[in-house]
Structure formats: C-alpha cells, structure tokens
Enzyme design. Structure first.
Site, short mmCIF file in Angstrom:
data_model
loop_
_atom_site.label_atom_id
_atom_site.label_comp_id
_atom_site.label_asym_id
_atom_site.label_seq_id
_atom_site.Cartn_x
_atom_site.Cartn_y
_atom_site.Cartn_z
N CYS A 145 70.54 0.35 -6.86
CA CYS A 145 71.72 -0.34 -7.36
C CYS A 145 71.93 -0.85 -6.16
CB CYS A 145 72.40 0.04 -8.36
SG CYS A 145 73.15 1.38 -7.36
N GLU B 260 79.63 3.33 -13.61
CA GLU B 260 78.77 3.12 -12.37
C GLU B 260 77.51 2.11 -12.59
OE1 GLU B 260 79.65 3.52 -8.77
OE2 GLU B 260 81.67 4.59 -9.50
#
Ligand code: NAD
Length: 497
Positions: A285, A251
């Site tokens: 993010c 991720e």
C-alpha cells in the site's frame, strides 16, 4: 407433516457414497445451507464467550496483558522457520524480506509495547477549569471490549498482528480475520493464536471475507472494527459497522505519487524508489504507485532505476530468489492489462504459470488510462514529467488523498511546499515506504485512503477509551452553583468565560 432434517440428509448421503452413485456434488449443494447455519451458531457461541470473558474483567490487569504480549512474542520466535515457509508459499518471499517486512516489524511493535505498557495504562491527570475548582480531573484508559481485526493478503502476518498487539495491550478480546488469499500464513496464524491464548481471549475466523464478516457483524455488536484492505471493501465494512454505531479504523489503499525534483540526489532516489516500488513485487500500500519526475532529469533517473533493478533482482528477476510472485491469477491478469496502456521502457516479461511479472517501467501513459485511475498494486511504474509544480499537482489531484506521498529534493523550501500542497496520509522526503517501519510515526490515511491511524502508542490508543472523570471534594460546596440563580450573573460571568 414430513420434517426433512440434516440427519436425514446425512444418512442419504452416506448411503449414496457407499454405493458410489456419483451424487456427491448434489449432496454438497443440499448440505451447504445446513453447514452455514451450524457455522453461524458456533460463531455466535464463540462471540458470546468473548463477551463473557471480557465482562469477567480477566483481561484488564497489567500482569495479564503483559503475559499475553510475551506469549505472542514467544510464539513468533518459536515459529520463525514456519513463518518463512508460509510467506514463501503465499508470496515467494525470501527469509530476509520476511524478517524486515513482517517478523522484525512485529517483534519491534511488541517490544516497544511491553516497554511502555505500564506507563500507557496509567490514568492521566488533566487541568480543571475555574468553575469546578477545587475538583481534579483525570483520563482513565479502559479497554473497548470485543474487537474485530481484519487483514489483507499482501503482508499477511504483520498487518493482521500489529493491530492485535495494540488490542491485547489495551485489554480487549479479539476476533482475528486473516485474508483467505494468503492461506499458508492464515493457517499458521490460527495455529499460533490458538496455542498462545485462551479461545475466549482471541480466536481466528477463517473463510471468504464476503461471507464470514457480514455474518459476524450482523449478529454481534463489536466494540471496534479495525480493517486493512481495499477501498471498496472498506466502504462495505463501514456501512455494516454503522448500523450499530460501531467505531472503525480503516487502513485503505490509493495511488501514492512519487515526485523527483531536478535538484534531487538522483543516484540515491533511484535506489530508494526501486526498492520501495518492487519489494513484494509492488504489492504494497505504501509503494510509489507512479512517478512524476522533472523533465530535465528524467533520462538520467530512468537509467539509474534500470541499473538498480538489475543490481537488486538480476537481469532475469524470474530466477532471482529475492523477487516475489503476484498473489493470484485474478490480480496477475489485471496487472498484465496495464502493460498495454503505455510504452514499456524497461521490463514487461511475465509468466502466468509462475505468477511472475518483471519490474516494469511504463512511459507515455495516457492520464485517463485505467492504470492511472486504479491502484496498481504491482510491479508496474508509470512515469510522467513536469516542469512547473502545478503540472505535477494537477496529475496528483486526479486521485486525491493518497495514503502515502514521496518527494525527492535537496531544497528544504521545496520539501515544505510539497508537504503543504498535497493532502496525504503519511510519507517521506528523500525516501519511500520506510515511514511504515517507524513505530514512532502514526500510520494511516486521509479521506479515501482511510480513517484513523496506528503503530506504537497509537495502536494502544485505537483500542482504548479514555473515561473522562472529575473528582470533587465534599469540603467546598459554594451556593453559587445552586438555585435560586437570581442575582448571581456577575459572579457566574467571572467564573465561566
Ligand atoms: P481486500 O479488501 O480484498 O481484503 C481484505 C480483507 O477483507 C480480507 O480479510 C477479506 O477476507 C475481507 N473481505 C473481502 N471482501 C469482503 C467483503 N465483501 N466484506 C467483508 N470483508 C471482505 O484487500 P486485499 O486485496 O487483501 O488487500 C489489498 C488492498 O489493501 C489494497 O488496496 C491496499 O492498498 C490495501 N492495503 C492497505 C494497507 C494500509 O495499511 N493502509 C496495507 C495493506 C494493504
């Protein structure tokens, strides 16, 4: 032959400390390799204990998994105040923001998993082809084994523990590595995990990731590595795991574009972009990394974003109780370097001592500037304009495969076009960042922004192998499947095509 042992060294050190000779730094230096070797030995024992525990079959039953999930939930509720304190110490996060972006999300994931666990654990019956009838076919969900979960510092609780929920639900043993850059939360997580679970089921490994993680992966074959963090470290983890064919979920980050078309509801767009960009001081993010707005509405949108910033964080966000700090000096200095790479049209104030950087809008940015080739990961928003869609796409293509993509438009035709034309992991239409909080949507990147996805049922799937099994009754055993095959071609063609 003279053998110099750690015991000799410790005795010399004790003598030197007693006489206060000022040699302690020198002894620290001499002791370091012995301590590292001892840590590696302890680590090896711990990892072997995980493997034995998994092999014992303890983690497999529904009752066991459910009990662990309930224990984790209890622990989060019991430590609610400590979680607020830790997140405040690490990121100066308010309790409200901590609930929405950390604790609440984690509880939602646990509750959803508890509700569906029994159903997810059931074998699934699938079809059987003509050649194999009257067999029947099944997928048996089974745990992977011992898995490693590595987290970043920006949402240090949920980004580490949401995957842990999936791993427990799927019946695995888990090694958990928090980020060393959010030490208060890392310490609390270690306490919560050790209070809640037997050490053979789940342990927390602390320390400098660059030392601890390669040492672990090089000495023990994990059955899966789940990593959340930056692209360069993600590549290093992938290489470490590849040596033993260990599957990974990565991720990662990237530069998330945000498009505003001229037909967008600008008032709503401004509020949503502002909160998504400056929550956690932009250290997300899924934050819009940069804005590409239609030239005709740029002026109006910027005025509305400025108003939203003042409304959310006051005219002096340094004094706002709801605005986070930058994680450390290294990141602070990097972010400050971006401020000179364009024209500041709002914000720009900072304070290194308190690690504060004001929400900042940056215009007239040169597309080759580092602020447009590196993930910003902070409260600085570069602004570009477009007239034709292709101009915006050309800007996006400089940093392909963003983790997230956002478009604000009232036109469903344009929505469809944007979704088709940009290659991204996840995103929103007329919203930003909130897709992360919907556990029905798998969350993950594409290309440079990651491999695999999780959340909700997908988290269970990440840590589950589906054994594909065909069951064949003995009462029907036709000769067509056995040699000699001569003369059976026509029949074989009928059954297999
Ligand atoms: P990081 O890569 O520096 O650190 C993440 C973890 O990796 C930490 O636990 C650290 O100890 C470990 N680590 C660091 N160096 C290592 C090495 N050489 N070898 C092995 N392990 C090492 O990331 P970060 O700075 O903590 O987080 C910021 C990045 O993470 C940003 O790029 C952001 O976009 C990304 N991120 C992605 C997601 C997502 O869900 N896709 C979520 C949050 C953050």
């Amino acid at each position: 032959m003279c053998m110099f042992t750690y015991e000799n060294l410790r005795q010399c050190r004790q003598q030197a400390d007693k006489n206060d000779t000022g040699w302690s730094a020198f002894f620290n230096y001499l002791e370091a390799p012995f301590i590292l070797a001892m840590n590696i030995d302890t680590q090896k024992d711990q990892l072997a204990a995980h493997r034995r525990y998994f092999d014992s079959g303890m983690t497999r039953s529904y009752a066991f998994r459910l009990e662990q999930l309930k224990k984790l939930k209890r622990s989060i509720l019991d430590h609610e105040q400590e979680i607020y304190d830790a997140l405040h110490a690490d990121l100066r996060k308010s309790p409200e923001e901590t609930w929405v972006t950390e604790t609440g999300l984690l509880l939602q994931e646990i509750n959803h998993t508890i509700k569906h666990l029994k159903q997810w654990m059931q074998p699934e019956k699938v079809g059987t082809n003509l050649l194999n009838l009257p067999s029947s076919s099944y997928l048996y969900p089974s745990p992977l084994g011992v898995v490693l979960i590595i987290g970043p510092w920006n949402f240090p609780l949920q980004l580490l523990l949401i995957p842990v929920v999936g791993a427990i639900a799927a019946g695995n043993c888990i090694v958990i590595k928090p980020s060393e850059f959010a030490p208060a939360t890392a310490t609390l997580i270690e306490k919560m995990i050790s209070e809640s679970f037997p050490p053979e089921l789940a342990t927390v490994m602390q320390g400098d990731g660059a030392a601890v993680i390669p040492a672990m992966i090089n000495t023990f074959r994990f059955d899966h590595v789940f990593y959340t963090g930056s692209i360069p470290v993600g590549k290093a983890i992938y290489q470490l795991a590849a040596k033993d064919l260990v599957p990974v979920t990565l991720e990662l980050g990237g530069k998330d574009p945000c498009i505003v078309e001229k037909d967008a509801d600008l008032k709503v767009a401004a509020r949503r972009i502002t909160v998504a960009k400056f929550a956690n001081a932009g250290q997300m993010c899924v934050s819009p990394d940069y804005l590409i707005v239609h030239e005709d509405v740029k002026g109006k949108l910027l005025e509305l974003i400025k108003k939203s910033i003042v409304k959310f964080y006051g005219s002096n966000p340094a004094e706002s109780g709801g605005y986070c700090k930058i994680i450390n000096e290294k990141r602070f200095d990097k972010l400050i370097s971006y401020l000179s790479q364009g024209k500041i049209v709002y914000g720009g104030r900072y304070n290194r001592q308190s690690l504060f950087i004001e929400p900042t809008l940056l215009d007239e940015v040169y597309p080759d500037a580092p602020v447009m080739s590196e993930e910003i990961f902070g409260p600085v928003l570069p602004i570009f304009t477009f007239r034709e869609q292709q101009e915006a796409i050309d800007i996006i293509k400089r940093n392909p495969n963003p983790l997230s993509f956002y478009v604000f438009t009232g036109s469903s035709k344009k929505q469809k076009e944007w979704i088709e034309k940009v290659q991204f992991g996840n995103g929103c239409v007329n919203n930003a960042a909130w897709q992360f909080t919907n556990h029905h949507l798998p969350f993950g990147g594409i290309g440079q922004s990651g491999i695999g996805s999780y959340h909700g049922k997908r988290s269970f799937d990440v840590f589950t192998h589906r054994k594909a099994v065909m069951k064949t009754p003995a009462w029907f055993d036709p000769d067509i499947k056995y040699p000699p095959m001569k003369g059976k071609l026509k029949l074989l063609k009928f059954f297999l095509k």
